[in-house]
Scaffold this active site. Sequence first.
Site, PDB file in Angstrom:
ATOM      1  N   HIS A 134       0.864  -1.061   0.027  1.00 27.84           N
ATOM      2  CA  HIS A 134       0.071   0.052  -0.113  1.00 27.84           C
ATOM      3  C   HIS A 134       0.954   1.199  -0.065  1.00 27.84           C
ATOM      4  CE1 HIS A 134      -2.914   3.036   1.235  1.00 27.84           C
ATOM      5  NE2 HIS A 134      -3.816   2.315   0.732  1.00 27.84           N
TER       6      HIS A 134
ATOM      7  N   GLU B 281      -3.613   3.322  -7.054  1.00 31.42           N
ATOM      8  CA  GLU B 281      -4.174   4.312  -6.203  1.00 31.42           C
ATOM      9  C   GLU B 281      -2.927   5.536  -6.347  1.00 31.42           C
ATOM     10  OE1 GLU B 281      -6.642   2.842  -2.668  1.00 31.42           O
ATOM     11  OE2 GLU B 281      -4.388   2.607  -2.179  1.00 31.42           O
TER      12      GLU B 281
HETATM   13  O1  13P Z   1      -5.680   4.343   0.223  1.00 33.09           O
HETATM   14  C1  13P Z   1      -6.857   4.089   0.138  1.00 33.09           C
HETATM   15  C2  13P Z   1      -7.298   2.670   0.114  1.00 33.09           C
HETATM   16  O2  13P Z   1      -6.430   1.687   0.617  1.00 33.09           O
HETATM   17  C3  13P Z   1      -7.703   5.216  -0.329  1.00 33.09           C
HETATM   18  O3  13P Z   1      -8.200   5.656   0.536  1.00 33.09           O
HETATM   19  P1  13P Z   1      -9.321   6.894   0.202  1.00 33.09           P
HETATM   20  O4  13P Z   1     -10.585   5.908   0.134  1.00 33.09           O
HETATM   21  O5  13P Z   1      -9.443   7.636   1.889  1.00 33.09           O
HETATM   22  O6  13P Z   1      -9.155   7.689  -0.470  1.00 33.09           O
END
Ligand code: 13P
Length: 215
Positions: A85, A133
């Site tokens: 992550h 992400e």
């Molecule tokens: O890092 C995330 C999920 O692992 C995304 O976070 P948010 O949904 O708070 O933007």
Amino acid sequence: MFVLVNLKAYPCDPVEVATAAADVSDDSGVRVAVAPQAAQIGAVAETGVETWAQHISAVEHGSHTGSTLAEAAADAGAVGTLLNHSENRLKLADIDGALDAADRADLETIVCANNPAQIGAAAALDPDGVAVEPPELIGTGTPVSKADPDIVTGAVDAAARVNGDVDVLCGAGISTGEDLVSASDLGASGVLLASGVAKADDPRAALEDLVEPLL
Ligand SMILES: O=C(CO)COP(=O)(O)O
């Protein structure tokens, strides 16, 4: 669509969120899973919700103080794990080692990455899924599917070029059913989200809103 809710280290009640997620999943037929803190995996799994670890270490049984052993996460009730992550970055060799550990413990795996190039690299390691992400959108409430749709389609293409078996999720700022539909339209097979549920005044209502367009 797969909805994976990462509780990070937010000060929410993990059992309350997990109970709501289990109910919403049962009522809607949508796959919803929750990834709590490692110490809360057992309590969350007891609600019946599909439970994921936020991370496991690239270690086997042995002298590894402070590690999160894949077998321990699985024994506590986890059926999958996030890796790499953006808030817990790993070296390439450690992602590979953690994938081996997950394999040993029969945990499903999703490797997170910042952008399509990294998604291609992650997909080459043969996890079950990858999740793109963009860090600058995490926690902003601005959905990646709207702010940077090319990153989602680019991730889907990059993964498909390297490994046709890998699922592609997207995350960052996802919080509504509309965001979920946009993610699906861009080719994602699921969403990874956190604050939209974990920081919501009413996590159950937030989850219901998320899956609503899929009913
Ligand atoms: O890092 C995330 C999920 O692992 C995304 O976070 P948010 O949904 O708070 O933007």
